[in-house]
Design an enzyme around this catalytic site. Structure first.
Site, mmCIF file in Angstrom:
data_model
loop_
_atom_site.group_PDB
_atom_site.id
_atom_site.type_symbol
_atom_site.label_atom_id
_atom_site.label_comp_id
_atom_site.label_asym_id
_atom_site.label_seq_id
_atom_site.Cartn_x
_atom_site.Cartn_y
_atom_site.Cartn_z
ATOM 1 N N HIS A 7 9.091 75.288 72.420
ATOM 2 C CA HIS A 7 8.356 74.243 73.054
ATOM 3 C C HIS A 7 7.433 74.752 74.168
ATOM 4 C CE1 HIS A 7 7.639 70.074 74.996
ATOM 5 N NE2 HIS A 7 7.907 70.764 76.159
ATOM 6 N N ASP A 10 14.428 58.498 76.916
ATOM 7 C CA ASP A 10 13.420 59.336 77.768
ATOM 8 C C ASP A 10 11.832 58.760 77.420
ATOM 9 O OD1 ASP A 10 12.103 61.781 78.481
ATOM 10 O OD2 ASP A 10 11.175 61.831 76.582
ATOM 11 N N ARG A 57 8.350 56.454 84.937
ATOM 12 C CA ARG A 57 7.954 57.623 85.916
ATOM 13 C C ARG A 57 6.698 57.662 86.164
ATOM 14 N NH1 ARG A 57 10.132 62.504 82.891
ATOM 15 N NH2 ARG A 57 8.992 63.612 84.440
ATOM 16 N N SER A 115 13.994 65.531 80.461
ATOM 17 C CA SER A 115 12.777 64.724 79.466
ATOM 18 C C SER A 115 12.562 65.771 78.527
ATOM 19 C CB SER A 115 11.574 64.453 80.063
ATOM 20 O OG SER A 115 10.684 64.054 79.264
ATOM 21 N N LYS A 170 14.881 65.903 74.223
ATOM 22 C CA LYS A 170 14.248 65.567 72.836
ATOM 23 C C LYS A 170 14.573 67.005 72.017
ATOM 24 C CE LYS A 170 10.095 64.807 74.521
ATOM 25 N NZ LYS A 170 10.196 64.349 75.973
#
Length: 433
Positions: A82, A161, A168, A183, A187
């Site tokens: 990621h 999320d 947010r 967050s 995932k």
């Protein structure tokens, strides 16, 4: 348990327990806890921070709010990667086939992009016929056969999320490391990988502009991953200038192909070796990062990685002839050069502003509903530290309109040329603990 009491507890700087965080996430997901109370809690977290244990419990509660993808029928250690984002972030396009070519399964779920260019899925869809929607069984079968597939995320992956991020965004609580970390990691954990490699970017083109914040975020996410039973490593990379040379969907596919041929930009190639080495080590295919890198270098220079990319494109219904005939996807009407106004050395390429220029051409989207133009974008010919002569092309603009005065103005304002060369930075740190 009452939400008001939990808000007060966090407001006063006390840690929330696993049971309390489960109650909060369950209640917010099912609608029994209203936005105004969750907003108050988010602000309390923003100011009071969270312990590592709290962040871990919050992350797992968010991951468990929806589907947990079961990849157990895929053989081997599944490693996910990621990135916290940037400009010209072509790494997944190269990494997926490169790592798979050394027998590490890459079962990746990606999203569509908001901002400068499309996300990984949009980039792959520059290839005619490439399918990013596969059934669960097709996905598993392809990875077991070929070691690699990249598909769209499940619609019910970490729904807490999705709700929390939207809240947010409108309550000025985005810039909270516990909330950012939970967050991202919720995932990743829900997506079913056994191990996770994180590219945490810092600089003008990154979400985390400050190196100290980037380090704290990286260390926090590595700890979350390990507490959740996932092997996790992180790289802190620089995004002050765009990575590689291409900014735009089809342009980045072509750049990925060039890189897999061993002809890509030096910074992108190095970034893929650094991240890929971590993926190979976490998968248990190499004992050290040096050994893993040697495996990846051999796979790239021997052509194995490019052949794996070809196999991947075919497996997902794409036209693999574009690998040898890239002009099939480079279809912008206009190619416009941007000449240097003076001689010297490139000292700055402000990544986020150059990314905005690409978005103005149509390479990115401001909202999820907007269409993107896969053909348009920017290809840099000069990077930070490069020598340039007056009149020499700094970059090529690929556009489907020749009315690009605003784009040219923005680019000139954000490319600096000085008298002394400047050494760019690519990797700031590697976090393993």
């Amino acid at each position: 348990m009452r939400m008001v009491d939990l808000i007060e507890k966090k407001r006063d700087g006390n840690a929330l327990s696993k049971e309390e965080l489960d109650f909060i996430i369950d209640g917010y997901t099912d609608g029994s806890i209203p936005d105004y109370q969750m907003s108050a809690l988010l602000m309390a977290i923003f100011y009071q921070d969270m312990t590592d244990e709290e962040i871990s419990h919050l992350t797992l509660a968010m991951a468990n709010s929806g589907d947990i993808i079961d990849l157990s029928s895929i053989e081997g250690v599944k490693v996910d990667k990621h990135s916290t984002g940037g400009v010209g972030d072509t790494t997944t396009l190269v990494l997926a086939p490169l790592v798979a070519s050394v027998d590490v399964p890459v079962a990746k779920m990606s999203g569509r992009g908001l901002g400068f260019t499309g996300g990984t899925l949009d980039k792959f869809e520059s290839i005619p016929g490439f399918k990013i929607e596969l059934s669960d069984q097709e996905f598993v079968d392809i990875v077991n056969k070929s070691k690699v597939a990249v598909i769209g995320q499940s619609g019910n992956l970490a729904p807490a999320d999705k709700k929390l991020y939207a809240l947010r965004d409108v309550t000025a609580t985005v810039d909270s490391i516990p909330l950012i970390a939970s967050s991202i990691m919720s995932k990743k954990i829900a997506a079913g990988a056994d191990a996770i490699v994180l590219d945490v970017t810092t600089g003008e083109g990154a979400f985390m502009k400050n190196i100290d914040d980037a380090k704290r975020l990286a260390k926090t996410m590595v700890r979350i991953g390990k507490l959740a039973g996932r092997q996790t490593m992180a790289v802190i990379s620089d995004m002050s200038e765009p990575l590689g040379q291409a900014i735009g969907n089809s342009l980045e596919i072509v750049e990925a192909i060039d890189t897999l041929k061993g002809e890509g930009p030096a910074d992108l190639t190095e970034m893929c070796y650094v991240l890929g080495s971590q993926m190979v080590v976490l998968a248990g295919k190499a004992a050290t990062l040096d050994e893993a890198r040697a495996m990846l270098e051999e796979a790239l220079h021997s052509g194995k990685a490019l052949e794996k990319f070809r196999e991947m494109v075919k497996d997902q219904g794409g036209d693999a002839t574009v690998i040898d005939q890239t002009d099939k996807i480079l279809t912008a009407k206009y190619e416009i050069e941007l000449p240097a106004k003076t001689s010297g050395y490139v000292t700055d390429l402000v990544a986020n502003e150059i990314g905005i220029a690409a978005m103005l051409l149509g390479a990115g989207r401001k909202t999820k509903e907007e269409d993107i133009d896969h053909a348009v974008g920017i290809k840099l010919h000069k990077k930070v530290g490069d020598k340039v002569a007056e009149g020499e092309s700094l970059l090529t603009i690929y556009a489907n309109s020749n009315e690009i005065d605003e784009v040219e103005k923005l680019l000139y304002e954000n490319i600096s040329i000085g008298e002394e060369p400047k050494e760019p930075i690519l990797i700031h740190d590697i976090i393993t603990e």
